[in-house]
Structures are given as C-alpha cells and as structure tokens.
Scaffold this motif. Structure first.
Motif, PDB file in Angstrom:
ATOM      1  N   ILE A   1      48.371  30.128  34.584  1.00 29.41           N
ATOM      2  CA  ILE A   1      47.644  31.342  34.972  1.00 29.41           C
ATOM      3  C   ILE A   1      48.128  31.897  36.308  1.00 29.41           C
ATOM      4  O   ILE A   1      47.609  32.925  36.777  1.00 29.41           O
ATOM      5  CB  ILE A   1      46.114  31.128  35.020  1.00 29.41           C
ATOM      6  CG1 ILE A   1      45.717  30.232  36.199  1.00 29.41           C
ATOM      7  CG2 ILE A   1      45.591  30.575  33.703  1.00 29.41           C
ATOM      8  CD1 ILE A   1      44.221  30.244  36.496  1.00 29.41           C
TER       9      ILE A   1
ATOM     10  N   PRO B   1      50.815  33.646  37.071  1.00 33.41           N
ATOM     11  CA  PRO B   1      51.193  35.071  37.011  1.00 33.41           C
ATOM     12  C   PRO B   1      49.990  36.002  37.011  1.00 33.41           C
ATOM     13  O   PRO B   1      50.035  37.089  37.615  1.00 33.41           O
ATOM     14  CB  PRO B   1      51.980  35.162  35.700  1.00 33.41           C
ATOM     15  CG  PRO B   1      52.487  33.791  35.454  1.00 33.41           C
ATOM     16  CD  PRO B   1      51.410  32.885  35.967  1.00 33.41           C
ATOM     17  N   GLN B   2      48.906  35.609  36.346  1.00 30.77           N
ATOM     18  CA  GLN B   2      47.716  36.455  36.331  1.00 30.77           C
ATOM     19  C   GLN B   2      47.088  36.548  37.719  1.00 30.77           C
ATOM     20  O   GLN B   2      46.626  37.616  38.141  1.00 30.77           O
ATOM     21  CB  GLN B   2      46.685  35.906  35.343  1.00 30.77           C
ATOM     22  CG  GLN B   2      47.122  35.969  33.888  1.00 30.77           C
ATOM     23  CD  GLN B   2      46.142  35.230  32.992  1.00 30.77           C
ATOM     24  OE1 GLN B   2      46.396  34.108  32.570  1.00 30.77           O
ATOM     25  NE2 GLN B   2      45.021  35.859  32.699  1.00 30.77           N
TER      26      GLN B   2
ATOM     27  N   GLU C   1      49.527  38.699  39.871  1.00 32.21           N
ATOM     28  CA  GLU C   1      49.524  40.102  39.452  1.00 32.21           C
ATOM     29  C   GLU C   1      48.230  40.799  39.847  1.00 32.21           C
ATOM     30  O   GLU C   1      48.236  41.978  40.240  1.00 32.21           O
ATOM     31  CB  GLU C   1      49.722  40.186  37.936  1.00 32.21           C
ATOM     32  CG  GLU C   1      49.655  41.597  37.368  1.00 32.21           C
ATOM     33  CD  GLU C   1      50.686  42.542  37.955  1.00 32.21           C
ATOM     34  OE1 GLU C   1      50.432  43.770  37.951  1.00 32.21           O
ATOM     35  OE2 GLU C   1      51.734  42.069  38.445  1.00 32.21           O
ATOM     36  N   ALA C   2      47.100  40.095  39.768  1.00 38.98           N
ATOM     37  CA  ALA C   2      45.823  40.704  40.141  1.00 38.98           C
ATOM     38  C   ALA C   2      45.840  41.181  41.587  1.00 38.98           C
ATOM     39  O   ALA C   2      45.255  42.217  41.920  1.00 38.98           O
ATOM     40  CB  ALA C   2      44.683  39.710  39.927  1.00 38.98           C
TER      41      ALA C   2
ATOM     42  N   SER D   1      49.031  43.998  42.177  1.00 39.22           N
ATOM     43  CA  SER D   1      48.773  45.323  41.622  1.00 39.22           C
ATOM     44  C   SER D   1      47.829  46.149  42.481  1.00 39.22           C
ATOM     45  O   SER D   1      47.675  47.357  42.266  1.00 39.22           O
ATOM     46  CB  SER D   1      48.172  45.183  40.221  1.00 39.22           C
ATOM     47  OG  SER D   1      46.871  44.588  40.297  1.00 39.22           O
TER      48      SER D   1
ATOM     49  N   ALA E   1      42.340  36.487  44.130  1.00 44.10           N
ATOM     50  CA  ALA E   1      42.184  36.124  42.716  1.00 44.10           C
ATOM     51  C   ALA E   1      41.994  34.617  42.644  1.00 44.10           C
ATOM     52  O   ALA E   1      42.797  33.855  43.198  1.00 44.10           O
ATOM     53  CB  ALA E   1      43.408  36.548  41.905  1.00 44.10           C
TER      54      ALA E   1
ATOM     55  N   VAL F   1      40.020  34.340  37.213  1.00 44.29           N
ATOM     56  CA  VAL F   1      40.776  34.011  35.998  1.00 44.29           C
ATOM     57  C   VAL F   1      40.336  32.622  35.543  1.00 44.29           C
ATOM     58  O   VAL F   1      40.502  31.643  36.287  1.00 44.29           O
ATOM     59  CB  VAL F   1      42.294  34.033  36.258  1.00 44.29           C
ATOM     60  CG1 VAL F   1      43.052  33.686  34.973  1.00 44.29           C
ATOM     61  CG2 VAL F   1      42.732  35.386  36.804  1.00 44.29           C
TER      62      VAL F   1
ATOM     63  N   TYR G   1      40.227  28.951  33.699  1.00 41.70           N
ATOM     64  CA  TYR G   1      41.190  27.938  33.267  1.00 41.70           C
ATOM     65  C   TYR G   1      40.438  26.635  33.025  1.00 41.70           C
ATOM     66  O   TYR G   1      39.295  26.460  33.465  1.00 41.70           O
ATOM     67  CB  TYR G   1      42.303  27.738  34.301  1.00 41.70           C
ATOM     68  CG  TYR G   1      41.906  26.900  35.500  1.00 41.70           C
ATOM     69  CD1 TYR G   1      42.284  25.564  35.595  1.00 41.70           C
ATOM     70  CD2 TYR G   1      41.149  27.438  36.535  1.00 41.70           C
ATOM     71  CE1 TYR G   1      41.920  24.793  36.689  1.00 41.70           C
ATOM     72  CE2 TYR G   1      40.777  26.684  37.634  1.00 41.70           C
ATOM     73  CZ  TYR G   1      41.174  25.353  37.699  1.00 41.70           C
ATOM     74  OH  TYR G   1      40.806  24.583  38.784  1.00 41.70           O
TER      75      TYR G   1
END
Length: 364
Positions: A104, A106-107, A110-111, A114, A120, A203, A205
């Motif tokens: 996770i 990358p998520q 990226e959060a 961006s 995050a 996120v 997990y």
C-alpha cells in the motif's frame, strides 16, 4: 545524464533486524514500482550485523542509505533523524519487521503527492483493515491506548498507534520543533503537536505476524506512551521528567516509612540509626527507579551506577537540609505545620530534581 528527482523516501527504523533487511528492501522497491524512491535505514546500535548488511546492500544500490546512531535510542527520534536526512518531498515510515503491508506504499505516497492529503496513514481499524492474528488481549490493549489518545489529537485517526504512514516532508519539518520525540508513537506525536487538523487520508491494510527477529514491545513501551500523553497534556506547565521524579519520590516516602518501622519495631535500632538507614534505603530506591525509568536514556551502568548513586545521595542530602530549613523557617513564621511541611518538601523535591539532573544524569 542527470539523475531523476526523488518522488519519495521510505524511512525504516531498525534494531537487530538482520534477518528482515534484504527481504524488506526487495519488497519496498517492488511495491514502489516506477516511483523514484530511496530507503533510509536508521539503526539504533544493532548488535546482530544489521548495519553491516545494510552497508553491503547500499554499496550495490545507491537508493539504499544507512544512518547509524551512537548513544541514542528510540523510534520517534530515529524517524526524526530520517526526515532530516532526506530531501524527498514525500516521506513514508515503515517498520523493519515485515509486519506492515508494503504493497500500500504507492497509495500512501500518491495520496500526499497528489495534494489530496498532507498525511496518509495505514490503518488496521477502518475500511476493512485488520490486526491479523493478534491475541484478544493485545487487541484490547491497542484499543484502550487508542481511546486514551483521543484527547490530545488535533486530527482524529482511526489508528493513531500505527507506525505506517506517509507525510509531506515540509509539514513534518514545520512540526518537528514541537515534537516530544518520546517513545515509539511518532504518528501520535505528529498529530498531537500540530496546532490544527491535518488533511488526512487513511488506507486500510492487514497487519502481519512477525516471522524473524524479536519484538521490541515491552513494559518500557507502555511507560513511554504514558510519557508522551503526559508531555502533550502537561508539558507546557511541568517537564515530564519532573512529574516522574516527583511520583517516584512519593513512592520513596512510603519505602522510607516502611524501612523506619522495620528498623524500630523489628531490628530495635535507636531512632537516629533507624532514620539514617531508612533515609539511605529510600534514596537508593529513588535513585534506582529514576535511573531505570526517568533517565533511562542516560542510564548509568557498572561503575557509573555507583558513582551516580553517590552523587544522587549527596545532592539529595542537601535537598533534605533545604527541606528542613525552609519548613522550620515557615513554621516559626506562624504557618501551619502541614503547610510548612509541604512547602519544604516541594522546594526540596525541586532542588533534588534540578541538582541530580545536572550532577547525576547530565549528558556527557
């Protein structure tokens, strides 16, 4: 040809994780995929060859770096040093024991990258997250610790105990001067130290079971968590060390009275002898606990323990004189006996704290 700029850095605080380093490195880079990233291992003095292995990996892969810490311990301060050692715009933190789900990453990155969030967090308690194979008792403890933290968080998190997150580096640097850097819960420290809510993404997990190495969770972790809560609640008024020093002093008073009773009722010593032995015993008790708890980051060992005990007793003896002198002066000035006694005890305690902090446990 110019090297592409970093998209992110991944901080991995480690202590004796030699069996996990290679696997974690491979998994993190596989998860990051096309993202330009680096891994910073922050080693707190491993004795199992962890830093040597990281050095060998780093010699073959410039994306891997090692920060060795000498004479310093603690996950929160290790993570802080990691942030200060990279210029990546987004920085993630992951444990070195393979229990966090690196897929996770990358998520999380990226959060933040961006612009949708400044922080995050990988969560075990929301959106399908899971604590995995934890025993029921550990789940209850984690839930209880989460509830305790609610009062100090400006940003409400479903999993403030998480050590798996990504944050905009610039935001962390703004917060860094206000961090307590106590114990293991750096994420909680971050959200409690920022004066306003932080734009958040979570996120989910599933937490994994440790395969290699040994857990660093012990009674000291719970104590450090309590210190962090105290520091955020009362740190602007009283130093946490002073609170702990005073609490141990109160327990030491009970020890003193118990030893005095034993000396008089059991050993049949004369009062001056019993009082002297009780005083020495209570001082030794206070010194031992303060050395192990209040000043464990400066703990004295071996011959240093004996020298520290001698300096502690000497400083506290002066504090006792100040206690008696001031309380006697106030009592003769028509203060009540209990108020005079409390004032003398308070002044003596502050003296003992200040004197022993400098004389017995000052950083060398």
């Amino acid at each position: 040809m110019a090297t592409p700029p970093l998209d992110c850095a991944v901080i991995v605080p480690v202590l004796n994780e030699v069996d996990n380093v290679e696997e974690l490195t491979a998994r993190v880079f596989a998860a990051l995929g096309p993202l330009e990233g680096e891994i910073l291992f922050i080693d707190d003095g491993s004795s199992d060859g962890t830093p040597d292995l990281v050095e060998r990996i780093a010699a073959a892969d410039r994306r891997v770096r090692l920060v060795r810490r000498v004479g310093r311990r603690g996950l929160s301060s290790a993570v802080t040093e990691g942030f200060l050692s990279t210029i990546a715009p987004v920085v993630a933190v992951i444990d070195g024991d393979l229990q966090h789900d690196e897929t996770i990453l990358p998520q999380l990155v990226e959060a933040v990258a961006s612009g949708g969030a400044d922080l995050a967090v990988g969560t075990r308690y929301a959106g399908g997250g899971s604590v995995g194979e934890w025993a029921a008792a550990r789940v209850r403890i984690s839930r209880f610790a989460t509830r305790l933290s609610a009062g100090i968080m400006k940003t409400q998190l479903s999993d403030p105990m998480s050590g798996f997150f990504a944050i905009r580096r610039g935001l962390f640097l703004d917060i860094a001067p206000r961090l307590s850097q106590r114990g293991y819960k750096i994420l909680l420290d971050i959200v409690a130290s920022h004066p306003a809510p932080i734009a958040l993404a979570e996120v989910p997990y599933s937490f994994r079971t440790r395969v290699a190495g040994t857990s660093k969770l012990d009674g000291a972790v719970a104590l450090q968590y309590g210190e962090l809560l105290l520091d955020k609640l009362l740190g602007r008024i009283l130093p946490v060390r002073l609170i702990m020093f005073g609490a141990i002093g109160l327990v030491g008073t009970v020890v003193h009275m118990a030893l005095l009773w034993l000396g008089l009722a059991v050993a049949a010593f004369a009062f001056p002898v019993a009082q002297a032995l009780a005083t020495l015993g209570a001082m030794t008790f206070n010194y031992t606990l303060n050395n192990a708890l209040t000043y464990r980051d400066r703990m004295r060992r071996g011959w240093g323990w004996i020298a520290g005990w001698a300096s502690f007793c000497a400083a506290c003896s002066l504090g006792a004189f100040a206690n008696v002198g001031i309380s006697t002066l106030l009592f003769s000035d028509a203060w009540g006996w209990w108020l005079s006694g409390l004032a003398g005890a308070a002044i003596g305690s502050v003296w003992n704290y200040a004197a022993t902090s400098w004389l017995t446990w000052r950083r060398r």
